[in-house]
Design an enzyme around this catalytic site. Structure first.
Site, short mmCIF file in Angstrom:
data_model
loop_
_atom_site.label_atom_id
_atom_site.label_comp_id
_atom_site.label_asym_id
_atom_site.label_seq_id
_atom_site.Cartn_x
_atom_site.Cartn_y
_atom_site.Cartn_z
N LEU A 30 -9.85 -2.55 10.68
CA LEU A 30 -10.86 -2.23 9.67
C LEU A 30 -10.39 -2.56 8.26
CD1 LEU A 30 -12.17 1.25 10.89
CD2 LEU A 30 -13.44 -0.89 10.85
N GLY A 31 -9.11 -2.35 8.04
CA GLY A 31 -8.61 -2.61 6.69
C GLY A 31 -7.13 -2.38 6.60
N GLY A 33 -4.13 -0.97 3.89
CA GLY A 33 -3.85 -0.31 2.62
C GLY A 33 -2.42 -0.56 2.19
N ASN A 35 0.03 1.45 2.39
CA ASN A 35 1.06 2.02 3.26
C ASN A 35 0.70 2.02 4.73
OD1 ASN A 35 -0.94 3.83 3.01
ND2 ASN A 35 0.35 5.61 2.60
N GLY A 36 -0.34 1.28 5.10
CA GLY A 36 -0.67 1.26 6.52
C GLY A 36 -1.88 0.41 6.84
N VAL A 38 -5.61 0.28 9.07
CA VAL A 38 -6.62 1.13 9.68
C VAL A 38 -7.36 0.34 10.76
CG1 VAL A 38 -8.66 2.56 9.28
CG2 VAL A 38 -6.89 2.41 7.53
N LYS A 51 -5.41 5.36 11.37
CA LYS A 51 -4.51 4.78 10.37
C LYS A 51 -3.08 4.86 10.86
CE LYS A 51 -3.27 4.65 5.52
NZ LYS A 51 -3.70 4.97 4.16
N ASP A 141 -7.62 7.02 -6.38
CA ASP A 141 -7.69 5.58 -6.16
C ASP A 141 -9.12 5.15 -5.89
OD1 ASP A 141 -6.77 3.04 -6.06
OD2 ASP A 141 -5.71 3.22 -4.15
#
Lengths: 303, 257
Positions: A30-31, A33, A35-36, A38, A51, A141
């Site tokens: 899905l995406g 970030g 730090n990880g 998803v 995540k 954020d």
């Protein structure tokens, strides 16, 4: 650690939790970030977002924060459904599972369904922020990538990596939306920090693309609220909201519910199609027309 | 907790080997992180290798980035260094408590508690960061990015509950012909002190990275005084002819601001 960040689970991969034993099937990414990653996963018939972190303390601290958010806010009760590890060869990677939101990023949504949705999306976002603030959290954020708009214009925040207790240092931010980057205030989490990022997001949603591209090249000495205020005022779509957004950029709001109230007021003001004076002859005309209708209806009734 | 963040764009060419200097810094309780700026000029294989080795010897991390990524990288490096230092200390504790030093082996409930504790420690611990800036001639076009990044770092540090100070030093010094290092901003917690960084620089071609690191260690640990260990290193590995006539206060005497 660089190796771990390159780990990408393929579609169809089956994740079995090491501690709780729940099984998830990966449907896709899905995406990604800071730090990880998803993933969209399926457990039985239900879809979830999962995540997976690269750095254990980092992800664990996000989990800790989500846990206290869930305890403190009715809106997020049940947000995170599982916390576990996955074994990949010799390594163990931590992950957590949360509810899956199907929707479009706000800009995509507005391009698809029209700018009249701008008001609904902005108001929805402010409501979300106000709810978080009421529970003692700032989102921090806030940006395009962390917001989804569902089919009926409902707004959802999706990445809580920046969520910070109000009064603490902002955990995660994106330069362009950051109050500090614009020399407009501290990097301590508070309601104003989110409202500033909200104004920037509105600008990103409403400004035409070429206007917007130039911001990125602004030199540090030009990065101050005056420039932002001018850009907000120059943007036609933002016209009715300019007073709210300018106050948000200048840090003039004490609390987000105030901003929400002003936002809603600017809409009812905007919706009035014509100034009052111009509307009068039109009113008189329609009154006359309705009299004629009434008279003719009465005439028919009598005969 | 004390850190040096070295920002450079090339190889050292004068004085003691910077890798040895970084090892000395680490033995004095400092962590040395290195950021290589690679905008227009290629840093070269030798430069990249030196950067990696300085960081390794200094117990820190190294990154090669462009000016645009500098702010973010400095903050990431600072944060990770704090987290890593605390992690190491916590691992020691874990070993005593559970017989293993691995956070991964703790069940999620206990893990949450340990990480919460680590985070608290990371936020409240006192922090001193010396920014050591290479100001050899090739760095000139990159200094505005450096200035911006330092300001941005201060802004983030100001939000921490723990006391956080930074100081800014650059090399080579502009004053005496053999000045390796010059102090631009002594320990501060204020943004305003950083406003006029590097405006009046006399850029030179040499890059005395090693001697600059040694001087920086002295500054952090003892203020202006010469440390015996540092002095000994100077004598053994110092550049030929240059070390003899150094005045004790020379490099700290001439502030640029």
């Amino acid at each position: 650690m660089t190796m771990l960040s390159e780990v990408c689970l393929p579609e169809g991969f089956v994740i079995t939790g090491r501690w709780n034993g729940h099984v998830y099937r990966v449907l896709g990414l899905l995406g990604e970030g800071a730090n990880g990653k998803v993933y969209l996963v399926r457990q039985g018939r239900d879809l979830f977002a999962l995540k997976m972190g690269f750095d254990l303390p980092d992800l664990q601290s996000e989990i800790n924060i989500l846990k206290s958010l869930m305890q403190g806010s009715a809106e997020y009760r049940g947000f995170m459904t599982d916390v576990d590890d996955i074994r990949l060869g010799a390594r163990c990677l931590p992950f957590y599972v949360m509810r899956y939101v199907k929707g479009l990023p706000p800009l995509t949504f507005i391009r698809k369904y029209g700018p009249e949705w701008f008001h609904v999306i902005g108001g929805g976002l402010l409501r979300k922020l106000a709810n978080l603030h009421r529970s003692g959290w700032a989102f921090c954020d806030l940006k395009q990538e962390n917001v989804l708009v569902t089919g009926n214009g409902k707004v959802e925040l999706i990445d809580f990596g920046g969520l910070t207790p109000i009064g603490k240092p902002v955990r995660q931010f994106t330069e362009f939306s950051d109050r500090g980057y614009w020399n407009a205030g501290s990097r301590t989490a508070d309601e104003g920090y989110d409202l500033f990022a909200f104004a920037i997001l509105c600008l990103q949603l409403a400004a035409k693309k070429p206007d917007f591209a130039q911001f990125a090249g602004w030199l540090p000495q030009n990065r101050h609220t005056g420039e932002l205020v001018a850009t907000i005022r120059a943007c036609p779509l933002l016209q009715p909201y300019a007073p709210v957004l300018v106050r948000a950029v200048q840090g003039a709001y004490r609390s987000s519910p105030d901003a929400l109230t002003d936002w809603n007021r600017s809409f009812s003001g905007h919706a009035r199609p014509m100034p009052v004076r111009a509307a009068r002859p039109w009113l008189g005309l329609s009154f006359a027309a309705s009299l004629v209708f009434f008279a003719s209806a009465a005439y028919y009734c009598w005969h | 907790m004390k850190q040096i963040i070295l920002i450079t764009d090339g190889c050292s060419n004068v004085g003691i080997n910077p890798v040895a200097a970084a090892a000395h810094a680490n033995s004095e309780g400092l962590v040395v992180n290195v950021i290589g700026l690679v905008d227009d000029s290629e840093i070269g294989e030798r430069g990249a290798e030196e950067i990696a080795r300085i960081a390794q010897a200094g117990g820190g991390m190294s990154r090669l980035v462009s000016g645009r990524q500098l702010s973010r990288t400095i903050q990431m490096v600072t944060r990770k260094t704090v987290a890593h230092t605390i992690e190491q200390a916590v691992h020691q504790e874990l070993k005593q408590l559970f017989g293993h030093a691995c956070l991964e082996e703790l069940p999620p409930g206990q893990r949450a508690e340990v990480v919460g504790f680590m985070e608290e420690l990371g936020e409240t611990t006192e922090l001193r960061i010396a920014l050591l800036i290479d100001c050899s001639a090739s760095m000139k076009p990159k200094l505005s990015a450096v200035r911006e990044a330092i300001r941005d770092l201060m802004l983030s540090l100001q939000a921490r509950p723990g006391r956080s100070e930074i100081s800014v030093l650059h090399f080579p010094g502009a004053g005496l012909p053999d000045a390796d290092l010059e102090l631009d901003v002594p320990w501060t917690t204020e943004l305003a002190k950083l406003d006029h960084l590097f405006y009046k620089l006399n850029m030179k071609g040499t890059t005395p990275t090693g001697p600059a690191i040694l001087k920086c260690v002295q500054y952090i640990n003892e203020g202006a005084a010469d440390s015996p260990a540092g002095a000994a290193l100077f004598r053994e590995g110092g550049r030929p002819g240059g070390t003899g006539n150094r005045s004790r206060s020379g490099w700290l005497g001439d502030y640029v601001v």
